[in-house]
Design a protein around this motif. Sequence first.
Motif, PDB file in Angstrom:
ATOM      1  N   ALA A 119       0.931  -1.144   0.022  1.00  0.00           N
ATOM      2  CA  ALA A 119      -0.044  -0.117  -0.231  1.00  0.00           C
ATOM      3  C   ALA A 119       0.798   1.063  -0.034  1.00  0.00           C
ATOM      4  CB  ALA A 119      -1.159   0.130   1.285  1.00  0.00           C
ATOM      5  N   HIS A 120       2.007   1.327   1.149  1.00  0.00           N
ATOM      6  CA  HIS A 120       2.837   2.541   0.967  1.00  0.00           C
ATOM      7  C   HIS A 120       3.628   2.638  -0.443  1.00  0.00           C
ATOM      8  CE1 HIS A 120       6.373   4.386   3.297  1.00  0.00           C
ATOM      9  NE2 HIS A 120       5.659   5.179   2.516  1.00  0.00           N
ATOM     10  N   ARG A 121       4.038   1.417  -0.866  1.00  0.00           N
ATOM     11  CA  ARG A 121       4.567   1.707  -2.206  1.00  0.00           C
ATOM     12  C   ARG A 121       3.671   2.253  -3.312  1.00  0.00           C
ATOM     13  NH1 ARG A 121       8.738  -2.552  -5.444  1.00  0.00           N
ATOM     14  NH2 ARG A 121       9.180  -1.054  -6.990  1.00  0.00           N
ATOM     15  N   LEU A 123       1.388   4.309  -2.748  1.00  0.00           N
ATOM     16  CA  LEU A 123       1.206   5.751  -2.502  1.00  0.00           C
ATOM     17  C   LEU A 123       2.519   6.668  -3.054  1.00  0.00           C
ATOM     18  CD1 LEU A 123      -0.219   5.235   1.178  1.00  0.00           C
ATOM     19  CD2 LEU A 123      -1.501   6.444  -0.546  1.00  0.00           C
ATOM     20  N   HIS A 124       3.396   5.661  -3.207  1.00  0.00           N
ATOM     21  CA  HIS A 124       4.772   6.598  -4.051  1.00  0.00           C
ATOM     22  C   HIS A 124       4.370   6.532  -5.317  1.00  0.00           C
ATOM     23  CE1 HIS A 124       7.309   7.750  -0.784  1.00  0.00           C
ATOM     24  NE2 HIS A 124       6.467   6.897   0.166  1.00  0.00           N
ATOM     25  N   HIS A 125       3.436   6.156  -5.948  1.00  0.00           N
ATOM     26  CA  HIS A 125       3.174   6.243  -7.513  1.00  0.00           C
ATOM     27  C   HIS A 125       3.273   7.716  -7.769  1.00  0.00           C
ATOM     28  CE1 HIS A 125       0.842   6.756 -11.130  1.00  0.00           C
ATOM     29  NE2 HIS A 125       1.569   5.418 -11.455  1.00  0.00           N
ATOM     30  N   HIS A 136       2.305  13.583   4.408  1.00  0.00           N
ATOM     31  CA  HIS A 136       3.123  12.800   5.377  1.00  0.00           C
ATOM     32  C   HIS A 136       4.531  12.878   5.064  1.00  0.00           C
ATOM     33  CE1 HIS A 136       4.047   9.715   8.428  1.00  0.00           C
ATOM     34  NE2 HIS A 136       4.771   9.013   7.327  1.00  0.00           N
ATOM     35  N   HIS A 137       4.914  13.450   3.774  1.00  0.00           N
ATOM     36  CA  HIS A 137       6.316  13.315   3.625  1.00  0.00           C
ATOM     37  C   HIS A 137       6.627  15.203   3.874  1.00  0.00           C
ATOM     38  CE1 HIS A 137       8.144   9.840   2.621  1.00  0.00           C
ATOM     39  NE2 HIS A 137       7.033   9.256   2.184  1.00  0.00           N
ATOM     40  N   LYS A 138       5.616  15.856   4.181  1.00  0.00           N
ATOM     41  CA  LYS A 138       6.232  17.217   4.418  1.00  0.00           C
ATOM     42  C   LYS A 138       6.982  17.234   5.643  1.00  0.00           C
ATOM     43  CE  LYS A 138       2.240  18.964   5.111  1.00  0.00           C
ATOM     44  NZ  LYS A 138       0.914  19.735   5.127  1.00  0.00           N
ATOM     45  N   ASP A 211      15.067   7.132   7.510  1.00  0.00           N
ATOM     46  CA  ASP A 211      15.772   7.584   6.150  1.00  0.00           C
ATOM     47  C   ASP A 211      14.824   7.573   4.979  1.00  0.00           C
ATOM     48  OD1 ASP A 211      18.304   7.679   6.667  1.00  0.00           O
ATOM     49  OD2 ASP A 211      19.152   5.710   6.028  1.00  0.00           O
ATOM     50  N   HIS A 212      13.572   7.109   5.146  1.00  0.00           N
ATOM     51  CA  HIS A 212      12.423   6.849   4.101  1.00  0.00           C
ATOM     52  C   HIS A 212      12.023   8.409   4.114  1.00  0.00           C
ATOM     53  CE1 HIS A 212       8.865   6.107   1.782  1.00  0.00           C
ATOM     54  NE2 HIS A 212       8.190   6.660   2.601  1.00  0.00           N
ATOM     55  N   HIS A 213      11.864   9.209   5.146  1.00  0.00           N
ATOM     56  CA  HIS A 213      11.581  10.793   5.391  1.00  0.00           C
ATOM     57  C   HIS A 213      12.472  11.537   4.707  1.00  0.00           C
ATOM     58  CE1 HIS A 213       7.448  10.649   7.533  1.00  0.00           C
ATOM     59  NE2 HIS A 213       7.816   9.654   7.614  1.00  0.00           N
TER      60      HIS A 213
HETATM   61 ZN   LIG Z   1       6.388   7.318   2.285  1.00  0.00          ZN
END
Ligand SMILES: [Zn+2]
Length: 267
Positions: A119-121, A123-125, A136-138, A211-213
């Motif tokens: 699901a997370h992957r 969302l990175h589309h 979330h990545h802000k 690290d993902h952030h």
């Molecule tokens: Zn993410």
Amino acid sequence: MDWAAWGGIVVASVMAGVAILWLVGGYYHLRYYRGRAADPASWKCQPNRFLRPGQDRQAMVLATLNLSIGGLISGTLVYFLTRGWKTPIYYEVAERGWLYTIATTVLLFILMDGLAYYAHRALHHKWVFRYIHRWHHKFLAPTPFVVTAMHPVEFLIFQAVTFLPLFIIPFHYVSIIVVLLYVLIFNIIDHSGVRLTSKIPWQGPSMFHDDHHVHFHCNFGQHLTLWDRMHGTLRRVNRRYGAEVFGGKGERAADSADRAGDAFVRY
Ligand SMILES: [Zn+2]
Ligand SMILES: [Zn+2]
């Protein structure tokens, strides 16, 4: 419909989620962000980066709001379960035995973790990332309250995939509670921004999601690094990552033709 009973269950489940957020998150907030504010190099994943002014409060409000929506939905599900709604969930270990109960608890954890990865992957589309997951990545330098600070649509997606296995495979109700508690508590820890390692052998260190952030499109996993290793999306040494480098595998830096850059980071 017994509205009083429904209300009681919903209030209890909203309070449970929000209380865990504020107890676990509050602990890291007070111990590190307040107590050791003068010396971030000794504990912080990103010692030189903090949330922008106002972002701290924004994360707290958004995280609390999403967990309240989550409590409303799960409380409603529990209400219908108490009214005889048929699902595969069982309540007596004797019905299926200890071996089955323990094995399916492990299975539930692995399933929820794997589903969260995919699901997370998704969302990175590119498009979904820009309009939904970007919320979330802000938060470039996560704090405990960033855990559920996300677009409500994203929160609902995660809740849907988390609950999906419960409608297909029989799990004991305590297994479900234990796995959900683990997922929430360790997600808070993984967003703490504090450099922490776990004594639990399968649980990656907080640096993995931090690290993902920092790098955006890699390390999509939640608790296990297994899925990222399987799909080659674990962060690699010397690769170039960033908000605009989609795909999960980074870019080879133009000047580094050497193979060393392809090694995975050791978490
Ligand atoms: Zn993410
Ligand atoms: Zn995150």
